[in-house]
Design an enzyme around this catalytic site. Structure first.
Site, PDB file in Angstrom:
ATOM      1  N   SER A  57       0.658  -1.384   0.087  1.00  7.96           N
ATOM      2  CA  SER A  57       0.031  -0.115  -0.052  1.00  7.96           C
ATOM      3  C   SER A  57       0.614   1.183  -0.362  1.00  7.96           C
ATOM      4  O   SER A  57       0.220   2.419  -0.054  1.00  7.96           O
ATOM      5  CB  SER A  57      -1.077   0.518   1.135  1.00  7.96           C
ATOM      6  OG  SER A  57      -2.025  -0.627   1.139  1.00  7.96           O
ATOM      7  N   LYS A  60       0.338   3.689  -3.016  1.00 11.32           N
ATOM      8  CA  LYS A  60      -0.669   4.515  -2.848  1.00 11.32           C
ATOM      9  C   LYS A  60      -0.333   6.542  -2.258  1.00 11.32           C
ATOM     10  O   LYS A  60      -0.267   7.102  -2.627  1.00 11.32           O
ATOM     11  CB  LYS A  60      -1.634   4.232  -1.542  1.00 11.32           C
ATOM     12  CG  LYS A  60      -2.237   2.719  -2.010  1.00 11.32           C
ATOM     13  CD  LYS A  60      -3.503   2.915  -0.771  1.00 11.32           C
ATOM     14  CE  LYS A  60      -3.855   1.201  -0.560  1.00 11.32           C
ATOM     15  NZ  LYS A  60      -4.105   0.166   0.221  1.00 11.32           N
ATOM     16  N   SER A 122      -6.742   3.666   4.375  1.00 11.25           N
ATOM     17  CA  SER A 122      -5.427   2.723   3.261  1.00 11.25           C
ATOM     18  C   SER A 122      -7.151   1.960   2.258  1.00 11.25           C
ATOM     19  O   SER A 122      -5.924   1.093   2.029  1.00 11.25           O
ATOM     20  CB  SER A 122      -4.860   1.385   3.773  1.00 11.25           C
ATOM     21  OG  SER A 122      -3.165   1.005   2.993  1.00 11.25           O
ATOM     22  N   LYS A 233       2.742   6.533   5.187  1.00  8.30           N
ATOM     23  CA  LYS A 233       1.864   5.478   4.380  1.00  8.30           C
ATOM     24  C   LYS A 233       2.390   4.022   4.634  1.00  8.30           C
ATOM     25  O   LYS A 233       3.807   4.257   4.783  1.00  8.30           O
ATOM     26  CB  LYS A 233       2.098   5.598   3.241  1.00  8.30           C
ATOM     27  CG  LYS A 233       0.812   4.714   2.479  1.00  8.30           C
ATOM     28  CD  LYS A 233      -0.834   5.001   2.728  1.00  8.30           C
ATOM     29  CE  LYS A 233      -1.360   3.905   2.755  1.00  8.30           C
ATOM     30  NZ  LYS A 233      -1.668   2.930   3.775  1.00  8.30           N
TER      31      LYS A 233
END
Length: 392
Positions: A57, A60, A122, A233
């Site tokens: 993730s 992202k 997320s 993140k």
């Protein structure tokens, strides 16, 4: 031509010690680890920083970077409504879809709420819905992601989808590239970064049956544990293990860290906090130049002036081990030159490169002190004649 000019001052020489200091040690079970001090450009830790890896993730971050750029340019509005296509919902809901925002088929969701769902929760579903809303298809959006990666100089990164879902190796990054991407978000879109990345939780969707609101916490392991933490993140898949790209700012120093390949959720928390605390506690900033200090000059091509003063755009510091004096091996000004006019006041035209005994090169920006316009016709002709005659 790369030009370099030596410019040492009494302030820098005062940092030199009779014996070079050693960088404080740090050992981590993370397979990949990277820590950089943005205030000085010093790389404090680098472990397999250029190794390609699946981002999970953490990919992202590029999805949000694309959105932030469009928002800043005025091409995308935070209140634009995006539709959750039934086909997208079908693929990205339920336990098999990983982290989700709990979107519903046919639902209308604003860009602002999708960004919150991507960054805070997320949400794999939110990432794909935003990608389709921006570019029509996720595949087209991935090409925009790759265009951005090229412009940011991410040489070890490629994106095949918007959310970092395993895709047989088509999507990969490096820790150094993730840190550069984080820096771009922080420096290029400070207001959007502040608005979205430090949210501790977000509520969206309702439970089946009772219809209770669903509130999910931000998985960022630094928030609430490290003072000044404000992004970025996490990532986790069976393929990638547990990873995190994070940032915090304390007393004017901003650090960006990346860890990857950890074995568990709790280990990610422990190692992320430990690395960031080490970065702030084991290293310290020492001043070099105050903001607006003239550090040197650069040659100008075809300008109203033949050179321009270079000044510090902010207080410039170097990063050295805490409690020790550190030897400055060299200090130079580096730029691609001569710099072609016109030059705007405050334009980043050169870098100050400081080499220390314990953290290698530290690169800091220098900007033009004044505007330099293009030379007039007769001045350009005279400059051309002098170059032709070997007088310049």
């Amino acid at each position: 031509m790369i030009r370099a000019a030596l410019f040492l001052t009494a302030a820098s020489l005062a940092l030199a010690s009779a014996a070079p200091a050693k960088a404080p040690p740090f050992d981590t079970p993370a397979k990949i680890a990277y820590l950089v001090d943005l205030s000085s450009g010093a790389v404090l830790l680098s472990k397999n920083a250029d190794q390609r890896m699946p981002p999970a993730s953490m990919a992202k971050m590029m999805t949000t970077n694309v959105a932030f750029e469009l928002i800043k340019k005025g091409d995308l509005k935070l209140d634009k409504m995006c539709t959750v296509r039934p086909e997208t919902w079908q693929k990205w809901h339920g336990p098999q879809a990983g982290s989700t925002m709990f979107l519903s088929p046919g639902e209308q969701v604003s860009v602002e709420n999708l960004l919150k769902g991507i960054i805070t929760l997320s949400g794999n579903d939110a990432s794909v819905v935003l990608a389709e809303c921006i570019a029509g298809t996720e595949e087209a959006f991935a090409e925009v992601m790759n265009d951005n990666a090229r412009r940011l100089g991410l040489t070890n990164s490629r994106f095949g989808n918007s959310n970092g879902w395993p895709d047989e190796g088509r999507t990969y990054v490096s820790a150094r590239d993730l840190a550069a991407l984080a820096r771009a978000e922080i420096e290029n879109y400070p207001d959007l970064y502040k608005k979205f990345y430090s949210l501790t939780q977000f509520t969206w969707g309702k439970t089946l049956g009772s219809g209770t609101d669903i509130t999910q916490a931000n998985r960022n392991p630094l928030l609430g544990r490290v003072p000044g933490a404000d992004g970025l993140k996490t990532g986790h898949t069976d393929e990638a293990g547990y990873g995190f790209t994070g940032s915090a700012e304390q007393n004017g120093r901003r650090l960006i860290m990346v860890v990857a390949g950890l074995d568990s959720f709790n280990q990610r928390i422990e190692e992320s906090v430990r690395l960031m605390q080490w970065g702030f506690n084991a290293w310290q900033a020492k001043p070099l130049f105050k903001k607006d200090t003239v550090v040197g000059t650069a040659n100008v091509q075809l300008g109203g002036s033949s050179e321009v003063n270079l000044v510090a755009p902010r207080d410039l510091n170097i990063t050295i081990p805490a409690g020790l004096l550190s030897k400055v091996s060299s200090m130079k000004i580096r730029y691609q030159g001569p710099i072609k006019a016109p030059i705007a006041k405050g334009q980043h035209v050169a870098d100050l490169v400081v080499t220390t005994s314990d953290s290698g090169e530290q690169v800091m920006p220098l900007v033009a002190a004044d505007e330099v316009g293009e030379a007039g016709f007769f001045a350009r002709a005279w400059i051309g004649l002098k170059q032709l005659l070997g007088m310049a």
